[in-house]
Design a protein around this motif. Structure first.
Motif, mmCIF file in Angstrom:
data_model
loop_
_atom_site.group_PDB
_atom_site.id
_atom_site.type_symbol
_atom_site.label_atom_id
_atom_site.label_comp_id
_atom_site.label_asym_id
_atom_site.label_seq_id
_atom_site.Cartn_x
_atom_site.Cartn_y
_atom_site.Cartn_z
ATOM 1 N N LEU A 1 9.461 -0.783 4.591
ATOM 2 C CA LEU A 1 9.225 -2.152 4.128
ATOM 3 C C LEU A 1 10.512 -2.891 3.766
ATOM 4 N N LEU A 2 11.355 -2.309 2.938
ATOM 5 C CA LEU A 2 12.583 -3.012 2.528
ATOM 6 C C LEU A 2 13.507 -3.290 3.715
ATOM 7 N N PRO A 3 13.748 -2.317 4.610
ATOM 8 C CA PRO A 3 14.567 -2.651 5.789
ATOM 9 C C PRO A 3 13.937 -3.762 6.638
ATOM 10 N N PHE A 4 12.605 -3.743 6.775
ATOM 11 C CA PHE A 4 11.928 -4.802 7.521
ATOM 12 C C PHE A 4 12.165 -6.160 6.855
ATOM 13 N N LEU A 5 11.993 -6.213 5.532
ATOM 14 C CA LEU A 5 12.172 -7.472 4.803
ATOM 15 C C LEU A 5 13.618 -7.970 4.890
ATOM 16 N N LYS A 6 14.581 -7.055 4.798
ATOM 17 C CA LYS A 6 15.992 -7.454 4.915
ATOM 18 C C LYS A 6 16.247 -8.113 6.265
ATOM 19 N N ASP B 1 4.039 -21.110 7.885
ATOM 20 C CA ASP B 1 4.982 -21.860 8.703
ATOM 21 C C ASP B 1 6.010 -22.474 7.741
ATOM 22 N N GLU B 2 7.013 -23.125 8.268
ATOM 23 C CA GLU B 2 8.064 -23.667 7.407
ATOM 24 C C GLU B 2 7.581 -24.810 6.521
ATOM 25 N N LEU B 3 6.503 -25.485 6.913
ATOM 26 C CA LEU B 3 5.951 -26.550 6.080
ATOM 27 C C LEU B 3 4.963 -26.013 5.038
ATOM 28 N N GLN B 4 4.732 -24.724 5.069
ATOM 29 C CA GLN B 4 3.835 -24.037 4.130
ATOM 30 C C GLN B 4 2.415 -24.591 4.187
ATOM 31 N N ILE B 5 1.941 -24.783 5.413
ATOM 32 C CA ILE B 5 0.589 -25.290 5.620
ATOM 33 C C ILE B 5 -0.333 -24.195 6.143
ATOM 34 N N ILE B 6 0.173 -23.404 7.086
ATOM 35 C CA ILE B 6 -0.656 -22.408 7.771
ATOM 36 C C ILE B 6 -0.225 -20.997 7.384
ATOM 37 N N ALA B 7 -1.198 -20.172 7.016
ATOM 38 C CA ALA B 7 -0.952 -18.760 6.729
ATOM 39 C C ALA B 7 -1.300 -17.948 7.975
ATOM 40 N N SER B 8 -0.389 -17.098 8.400
ATOM 41 C CA SER B 8 -0.618 -16.263 9.580
ATOM 42 C C SER B 8 -0.235 -14.825 9.284
ATOM 43 N N GLY B 9 -1.036 -13.909 9.795
ATOM 44 C CA GLY B 9 -0.678 -12.500 9.688
ATOM 45 C C GLY B 9 0.578 -12.254 10.504
ATOM 46 N N LEU B 10 1.506 -11.508 9.957
ATOM 47 C CA LEU B 10 2.745 -11.211 10.670
ATOM 48 C C LEU B 10 2.691 -9.811 11.271
ATOM 49 N N THR B 11 2.477 -8.812 10.416
ATOM 50 C CA THR B 11 2.469 -7.436 10.890
ATOM 51 C C THR B 11 2.025 -6.507 9.761
ATOM 52 N N THR B 12 1.935 -5.250 10.085
ATOM 53 C CA THR B 12 1.778 -4.191 9.094
ATOM 54 C C THR B 12 2.911 -3.209 9.340
ATOM 55 N N VAL B 13 3.602 -2.832 8.272
ATOM 56 C CA VAL B 13 4.716 -1.893 8.423
ATOM 57 C C VAL B 13 4.455 -0.652 7.583
ATOM 58 N N ASP B 14 5.067 0.434 8.011
ATOM 59 C CA ASP B 14 5.059 1.652 7.222
ATOM 60 C C ASP B 14 5.743 1.316 5.900
ATOM 61 N N GLY C 1 0.825 -1.196 0.000
ATOM 62 C CA GLY C 1 0.000 0.000 0.000
ATOM 63 C C GLY C 1 0.857 1.243 0.000
ATOM 64 N N LEU C 2 0.264 2.351 -0.351
ATOM 65 C CA LEU C 2 0.987 3.624 -0.421
ATOM 66 C C LEU C 2 1.551 4.018 0.943
ATOM 67 N N LYS C 3 0.743 3.869 2.004
ATOM 68 C CA LYS C 3 1.175 4.248 3.351
ATOM 69 C C LYS C 3 1.633 3.061 4.181
ATOM 70 N N ARG C 4 0.847 1.987 4.153
ATOM 71 C CA ARG C 4 1.105 0.806 4.977
ATOM 72 C C ARG C 4 1.110 -0.433 4.104
ATOM 73 N N THR C 5 1.856 -1.436 4.564
ATOM 74 C CA THR C 5 1.918 -2.707 3.848
ATOM 75 C C THR C 5 1.680 -3.842 4.834
ATOM 76 N N GLY C 6 0.701 -4.670 4.501
ATOM 77 C CA GLY C 6 0.405 -5.834 5.329
ATOM 78 C C GLY C 6 1.296 -6.996 4.934
ATOM 79 N N ILE C 7 1.717 -7.759 5.931
ATOM 80 C CA ILE C 7 2.614 -8.888 5.688
ATOM 81 C C ILE C 7 2.074 -10.122 6.405
ATOM 82 N N ALA C 8 2.105 -11.241 5.699
ATOM 83 C CA ALA C 8 1.718 -12.530 6.270
ATOM 84 C C ALA C 8 2.753 -13.561 5.854
ATOM 85 N N VAL C 9 2.875 -14.621 6.646
ATOM 86 C CA VAL C 9 3.839 -15.682 6.340
ATOM 87 C C VAL C 9 3.222 -17.050 6.607
#
Length: 136
Positions: free
Chosen positions: A37-42, A20-33, A10-18
């Motif tokens: 975003l790039l520093p958070f992802l790094k 689990d390591e087995l790629q079975i469950i989707a969970s909300g992680l956070t929302t970042v400014d 998003g222009l202001k905020r970006t939602g992030i979800a991940v």
């Protein structure tokens, strides 16, 4: 197996979800400014094994790209530059914000909590990720 990380850009905020390591469950992680975003992802990728980035693809009802796609394309270029070994897939994100709001209603959140746009973005990213997992 690594995690799949979904991004509802998003222009202001970006939602992030991940997943689990087995790629079975989707969970909300956070929302970042979005500016952070790039520093958070790094930082996240340095600590977690991320196998794939999913990025929401906003489309109009007639399947043409929405106006916000123009904001996402430069981000995708930066994402590719910073993480050249992690592939990126796009996922249709039509209706995810409406579905996120409905999810908040269904879960019984109070009106004040439903006004939290950051929570809507995080839930939207989770819905993008869930749709990808269902399609696998």
């Amino acid at each position: 197996m690594g995690r799949v990380l979904a991004i509802d850009y998003g222009l202001k905020r970006t939602g992030i979800a991940v997943t689990d390591e087995l790629q079975i469950i989707a969970s909300g992680l956070t929302t970042v400014d979005t500016k952070e975003l790039l520093p958070f992802l790094k930082d996240y990728v340095a600590n977690e094994n991320v196998e794939l980035f999913l990025v929401g693809e906003p489309k109009q009802m007639d399947n043409t790209p929405s106006e916000s796609e123009a904001l996402i394309l430069p981000f995708l270029e930066k994402l590719t530059q910073h993480f050249p070994k992690i592939p990126i897939k796009r996922v249709d994100e039509r209706f995810t914000s409406k579905m996120a709001f409905q999810t908040m209603l269904d879960s019984g959140l109070k009106k004040k909590q439903r006004k939290n746009k950051a929570l809507i973005d995080e839930i939207s990213a989770t819905l993008i990720l869930q749709s990808y997992l269902y399609s696998k």
